[in-house]
Design a protein around this motif. Structure first.
Motif, PDB file in Angstrom:
ATOM      1  N   ASP A  39       0.819  -1.215   0.000  1.00  0.00           N
ATOM      2  CA  ASP A  39       0.000   0.000   0.000  1.00  0.00           C
ATOM      3  C   ASP A  39       0.854   1.268   0.000  1.00  0.00           C
ATOM      4  OD1 ASP A  39      -2.336  -1.461  -0.093  1.00  0.00           O
ATOM      5  OD2 ASP A  39      -2.679  -1.362   2.070  1.00  0.00           O
ATOM      6  N   ASP A  40       1.901   1.314   0.819  1.00  0.00           N
ATOM      7  CA  ASP A  40       2.728   2.524   0.865  1.00  0.00           C
ATOM      8  C   ASP A  40       3.524   2.717  -0.424  1.00  0.00           C
ATOM      9  OD1 ASP A  40       4.291   0.243   1.646  1.00  0.00           O
ATOM     10  OD2 ASP A  40       5.813   1.591   2.454  1.00  0.00           O
ATOM     11  N   GLN A  41       3.826   1.646  -1.131  1.00  0.00           N
ATOM     12  CA  GLN A  41       4.567   1.761  -2.383  1.00  0.00           C
ATOM     13  C   GLN A  41       3.711   2.347  -3.519  1.00  0.00           C
ATOM     14  OE1 GLN A  41       5.790  -2.381  -2.547  1.00  0.00           O
ATOM     15  NE2 GLN A  41       7.929  -1.768  -2.212  1.00  0.00           N
ATOM     16  N   LEU A  42       2.401   2.197  -3.429  1.00  0.00           N
ATOM     17  CA  LEU A  42       1.516   2.761  -4.455  1.00  0.00           C
ATOM     18  C   LEU A  42       1.665   4.276  -4.552  1.00  0.00           C
ATOM     19  CD1 LEU A  42      -1.800   0.824  -3.735  1.00  0.00           C
ATOM     20  CD2 LEU A  42      -0.272   0.526  -5.707  1.00  0.00           C
ATOM     21  N   TRP A  43       2.005   4.909  -3.447  1.00  0.00           N
ATOM     22  CA  TRP A  43       2.060   6.369  -3.391  1.00  0.00           C
ATOM     23  C   TRP A  43       3.465   6.895  -3.133  1.00  0.00           C
ATOM     24  CZ3 TRP A  43      -1.781   8.483  -5.666  1.00  0.00           C
ATOM     25  CH2 TRP A  43      -2.985   7.755  -5.753  1.00  0.00           C
ATOM     26  N   ASP A  48       9.286  15.275  -4.796  1.00  0.00           N
ATOM     27  CA  ASP A  48       7.988  15.952  -4.788  1.00  0.00           C
ATOM     28  C   ASP A  48       7.440  16.167  -6.199  1.00  0.00           C
ATOM     29  OD1 ASP A  48       7.798  16.093  -2.050  1.00  0.00           O
ATOM     30  OD2 ASP A  48       8.625  18.119  -1.918  1.00  0.00           O
ATOM     31  N   GLU A  49       8.314  16.278  -7.176  1.00  0.00           N
ATOM     32  CA  GLU A  49       7.889  16.503  -8.556  1.00  0.00           C
ATOM     33  C   GLU A  49       7.558  15.207  -9.293  1.00  0.00           C
ATOM     34  OE1 GLU A  49      10.935  17.772  -7.408  1.00  0.00           O
ATOM     35  OE2 GLU A  49       9.942  19.618  -6.792  1.00  0.00           O
ATOM     36  N   ALA A  50       7.949  14.088  -8.750  1.00  0.00           N
ATOM     37  CA  ALA A  50       7.727  12.797  -9.413  1.00  0.00           C
ATOM     38  C   ALA A  50       6.296  12.313  -9.186  1.00  0.00           C
ATOM     39  CB  ALA A  50       8.716  11.758  -8.877  1.00  0.00           C
ATOM     40  N   ASN A  51       5.878  11.382 -10.001  1.00  0.00           N
ATOM     41  CA  ASN A  51       4.550  10.797  -9.869  1.00  0.00           C
ATOM     42  C   ASN A  51       4.648   9.406  -9.260  1.00  0.00           C
ATOM     43  OD1 ASN A  51       3.017  12.896 -11.130  1.00  0.00           O
ATOM     44  ND2 ASN A  51       3.960  12.262 -13.042  1.00  0.00           N
ATOM     45  N   ALA A  52       3.735   9.127  -8.370  1.00  0.00           N
ATOM     46  CA  ALA A  52       3.624   7.787  -7.797  1.00  0.00           C
ATOM     47  C   ALA A  52       2.862   6.888  -8.770  1.00  0.00           C
ATOM     48  CB  ALA A  52       2.875   7.864  -6.467  1.00  0.00           C
ATOM     49  N   VAL A  53       2.978   5.600  -8.579  1.00  0.00           N
ATOM     50  CA  VAL A  53       2.223   4.646  -9.388  1.00  0.00           C
ATOM     51  C   VAL A  53       0.726   4.978  -9.318  1.00  0.00           C
ATOM     52  CG1 VAL A  53       1.499   2.221  -9.527  1.00  0.00           C
ATOM     53  CG2 VAL A  53       3.931   2.797  -9.312  1.00  0.00           C
ATOM     54  N   ALA A  86      -2.234  15.515  -8.205  1.00  0.00           N
ATOM     55  CA  ALA A  86      -2.176  16.089  -6.860  1.00  0.00           C
ATOM     56  C   ALA A  86      -2.421  15.053  -5.763  1.00  0.00           C
ATOM     57  CB  ALA A  86      -3.204  17.216  -6.732  1.00  0.00           C
ATOM     58  N   GLU A  87      -3.063  13.956  -6.099  1.00  0.00           N
ATOM     59  CA  GLU A  87      -3.391  12.922  -5.110  1.00  0.00           C
ATOM     60  C   GLU A  87      -2.114  12.430  -4.427  1.00  0.00           C
ATOM     61  OE1 GLU A  87      -5.123  10.677  -2.624  1.00  0.00           O
ATOM     62  OE2 GLU A  87      -6.406  11.713  -4.056  1.00  0.00           O
ATOM     63  N   ARG A  88      -2.220  12.243  -3.104  1.00  0.00           N
ATOM     64  CA  ARG A  88      -1.060  11.807  -2.334  1.00  0.00           C
ATOM     65  C   ARG A  88      -1.315  10.544  -1.524  1.00  0.00           C
ATOM     66  NH1 ARG A  88       1.255  14.779  -5.403  1.00  0.00           N
ATOM     67  NH2 ARG A  88       2.749  16.394  -4.859  1.00  0.00           N
ATOM     68  N   GLY A  89      -2.386   9.810  -1.805  1.00  0.00           N
ATOM     69  CA  GLY A  89      -2.547   8.540  -1.135  1.00  0.00           C
ATOM     70  C   GLY A  89      -3.878   8.271  -0.487  1.00  0.00           C
ATOM     71  N   GLU A  90      -4.848   9.141  -0.669  1.00  0.00           N
ATOM     72  CA  GLU A  90      -6.178   8.909  -0.089  1.00  0.00           C
ATOM     73  C   GLU A  90      -6.962   7.864  -0.890  1.00  0.00           C
ATOM     74  OE1 GLU A  90      -7.330  10.188   2.837  1.00  0.00           O
ATOM     75  OE2 GLU A  90      -5.282  10.928   3.012  1.00  0.00           O
ATOM     76  N   VAL A  91      -6.579   7.652  -2.133  1.00  0.00           N
ATOM     77  CA  VAL A  91      -7.248   6.664  -2.974  1.00  0.00           C
ATOM     78  C   VAL A  91      -6.674   5.293  -2.624  1.00  0.00           C
ATOM     79  CG1 VAL A  91      -7.687   5.918  -5.347  1.00  0.00           C
ATOM     80  CG2 VAL A  91      -7.601   8.369  -4.810  1.00  0.00           C
ATOM     81  N   THR A  92      -7.534   4.364  -2.287  1.00  0.00           N
ATOM     82  CA  THR A  92      -7.092   3.031  -1.864  1.00  0.00           C
ATOM     83  C   THR A  92      -6.773   2.141  -3.065  1.00  0.00           C
ATOM     84  OG1 THR A  92      -9.290   2.045  -1.879  1.00  0.00           O
ATOM     85  CG2 THR A  92      -8.601   3.183   0.168  1.00  0.00           C
ATOM     86  N   ARG A  93      -6.089   1.055  -2.782  1.00  0.00           N
ATOM     87  CA  ARG A  93      -5.793   0.051  -3.806  1.00  0.00           C
ATOM     88  C   ARG A  93      -7.099  -0.428  -4.455  1.00  0.00           C
ATOM     89  NH1 ARG A  93      -1.654  -3.281  -4.197  1.00  0.00           N
ATOM     90  NH2 ARG A  93      -0.979  -2.776  -2.094  1.00  0.00           N
ATOM     91  N   ALA A  94      -8.105  -0.721  -3.626  1.00  0.00           N
ATOM     92  CA  ALA A  94      -9.393  -1.199  -4.158  1.00  0.00           C
ATOM     93  C   ALA A  94     -10.013  -0.156  -5.094  1.00  0.00           C
ATOM     94  CB  ALA A  94     -10.353  -1.519  -3.018  1.00  0.00           C
TER      95      ALA A  94
END
Length: 172
Positions: A39-43, A48-53, A86-94
């Motif tokens: 879960d933590d790796q998804l985000w 700061d300028e890079a995009n998470a998965v 802009a999303e930083r991790g509030e969206v879950t894997r599901a």
């Protein structure tokens, strides 16, 4: 006109290949990556300028729903491109899986319902010149390819796994 875009069998083959990539190949690779990441790796972001998965999943889905769903097919989808990044991790894997599935379902509907002989019709695109349906389908496929590659690369870095030649298993 060029025979390549007026030949019904060639146009149908082009749509079938785009469908295979957009509906099956690229989404399957993304699903596999989402399953491999914690879960933590998804985000996780390299900076700061890079995009998470997670951002890349939101982005490729938003783009597909905009260009294929709204512009080609006429759905009422309203894109918020800034929110995708802009999303930083509030969206879950599901929720990422659900969004991916909904996006793929919509792309399948568009590509299955599209008459190959309409590929030269043009569509208005905000802040861009009019584009043919052909260019919009190719744009979507190429966009899926670029960001799927980024997601696979990030997953390999984060998990230190080769993913067993993922592209070969999912693009056949």
């Amino acid at each position: 006109m060029d025979r390549a875009v007026t030949d019904p069998s060639l146009a149908a083959l082009l749509l079938a290949e785009a469908r295979r990539r957009i509906v099956t190949g690229f989404p399957d690779q993304i699903r596999d990556c989402l399953e491999h990441l914690a879960d933590d790796q998804l985000w996780w972001r390299a900076s700061d300028e890079a995009n998470a998965v997670g951002n890349l999943v939101l982005h490729v889905c938003g783009s597909s729903r905009h260009y294929l769903g709204r512009v080609v097919w006429g759905t009422p989808y309203e894109r918020d491109r800034r929110a995708e990044f802009a999303e930083r991790g509030e969206v879950t894997r599901a929720e990422l899986f659900r969004l991916l599935d909904d996006t793929v379902d919509e792309a399948r509907e568009v590509l299955d319902g599209l008459d190959p002989m309409r590929l030269l019709e043009t569509r208005e695109v905000a802040r861009e010149p009019p584009q043919t349906i052909l260019s919009l389908v190719l744009r979507a496929s190429h966009h899926w390819a670029v960001h799927t590659g980024q997601i696979v690369y990030a997953t390999k870095l984060l998990t230190r796994t080769g993913l067993d030649e993922l592209w070969m298993r999912t693009m056949v």
